[in-house]
Design a protein around this motif. Structure first.
Motif, short mmCIF file in Angstrom:
data_model
loop_
_atom_site.label_atom_id
_atom_site.label_comp_id
_atom_site.label_asym_id
_atom_site.label_seq_id
_atom_site.Cartn_x
_atom_site.Cartn_y
_atom_site.Cartn_z
N LEU A 128 47.76 -21.89 -34.48
CA LEU A 128 47.71 -20.49 -34.53
C LEU A 128 45.90 -20.40 -35.33
O LEU A 128 45.26 -20.48 -35.39
N SER A 129 45.42 -19.25 -34.16
CA SER A 129 44.22 -19.47 -34.40
C SER A 129 43.99 -17.37 -34.20
O SER A 129 44.70 -17.07 -33.11
N ARG A 173 41.64 -4.60 -31.03
CA ARG A 173 41.61 -5.88 -30.43
C ARG A 173 41.88 -7.39 -31.19
O ARG A 173 41.59 -8.36 -30.94
N THR A 174 42.43 -7.43 -32.07
CA THR A 174 42.99 -8.49 -32.37
C THR A 174 44.15 -9.31 -31.32
O THR A 174 45.00 -8.43 -31.28
N GLN A 175 44.20 -10.68 -30.77
CA GLN A 175 44.63 -11.44 -30.13
C GLN A 175 44.91 -12.69 -31.21
O GLN A 175 44.17 -13.49 -32.19
N VAL A 176 46.20 -12.92 -31.05
CA VAL A 176 46.55 -13.89 -31.84
C VAL A 176 47.40 -15.07 -30.14
O VAL A 176 47.45 -14.93 -29.64
N LEU A 247 43.33 -15.82 -46.83
CA LEU A 247 43.60 -17.40 -47.44
C LEU A 247 43.12 -18.64 -46.61
O LEU A 247 42.30 -19.22 -47.32
N LYS A 248 43.34 -18.53 -45.13
CA LYS A 248 43.46 -19.29 -44.31
C LYS A 248 41.48 -19.28 -44.06
O LYS A 248 41.14 -20.30 -43.60
N HIS A 249 41.42 -18.51 -44.48
CA HIS A 249 40.06 -17.96 -43.79
C HIS A 249 38.60 -18.40 -44.97
O HIS A 249 37.73 -19.34 -44.73
#
Length: 269
Positions: A128-129, A173-176, A247-249
């Motif tokens: 995922l991103s 505007r966020t897409q996974v 947290l991943k960021h």
């Protein structure tokens, strides 16, 4: 058509593997409803199964140490919410248990931890991103506001629909993005929030049917969980994904800072 079926198979396989911990919890709920061990109350047996499962996930490297830390955080967040909600009479755990604190069995925290486990597993397995992720201030603010609303709505009103409207705007505007072998796909982040929340609501119906806990309208006989609970799970999923993503960021930035000096040294040499 062949490629579409292949992608569907891969997606289903990866999703199933990501659900190992939730499946273990469901299996323990079903098993302990049918099988009773002497001197071990059901809630305590479920907790024991969850602890063994968690240890097994780490031992067989199905979860990394970082993922385990995130899961522990969700266990604490979920248990705190359970203690408050049971105290307010939102639902109850009527069965006996040695590992109950103020009416809440300790295994209940694992139900929230299983959501975090699924998110972490799916994140890694589907690669995922996110694109269009809002500045960090907004996700943290919305996450805190959502969690606070679970507590404060007993006193100052329920503002979940206001919060949903705000997060739709913030994440518009966020897409996974996710990958299935060599194919890449994407969907709106808000749709992802809803889909996970909807399937958790289905799981909640199964859990209450198996006697994991009871809502007030299920005291005399089982009844379907109210459709309004989908919004509760929708918001809980938002909190979960925000925490995991942030947290991943942070971890990514930390790793990048570690690698950058080494790269600079290699260039200078």
């Amino acid at each position: 058509m062949r490629k579409a079926l292949r992608n569907l198979w891969v997606f289903g396989r990866e999703e199933a593997l990501s659900c190992i911990f939730p499946v273990i919890i469901f299996a323990s709920l079903g098993l302990t409803k049918l099988v009773h061990l002497p001197y071990i109350p059901r809630y305590d047996l479920i907790l024991l199964i969850c602890l063994i499962a968690q240890a097994g996930m780490l031992f067989f490297k199905l979860e990394s140490l970082d993922e385990f830390k995130v899961i522990c955080l969700f266990h604490i967040i979920g248990l705190a919410l359970e203690l408050y909600k049971v105290h307010m009479g939102s639902w109850a755990y009527p069965g006996p248990g040695y590992t109950k604190i103020w009416g809440v069995p300790l295994y209940s925290g694992f139900m929230y931890a299983s959501v975090a486990s699924y998110i972490c597993q799916a994140w890694r397995r589907l690669h995922l991103s996110m694109t269009g992720w809002p500045p960090s201030f907004w996700p943290w603010l919305i996450g805190i506001a959502i969690y606070a609303n679970f507590f404060t709505h007993h006193y100052i009103g329920d503002y979940r629909y206001v919060l949903i409207a705000v997060l739709i705007i913030v994440f518009a505007r966020t897409q996974v993005h996710y990958q299935l072998e060599e194919s890449s796909f994407r969907m709106p982040m808000v749709l992802g929030f809803f889909l996970v929340g909807f399937f958790i609501w289905i799981a909640e119906n199964i859990s209450t049917l198996l006697g994991a806990w009871r809502y007030p309208n299920q005291t005399a006989a089982w009844a379907m969980v109210h459709l309004g609970k989908i919004t509760s799970w929708f918001l809980l999923v938002v909190i979960s994904i925000i925490i995991v993503a942030q947290l991943k960021h942070i971890k990514g930035e930390r790793d990048r800072r570690k690698v950058l000096p080494k790269a600079q040294q290699e260039i200078s040499s």
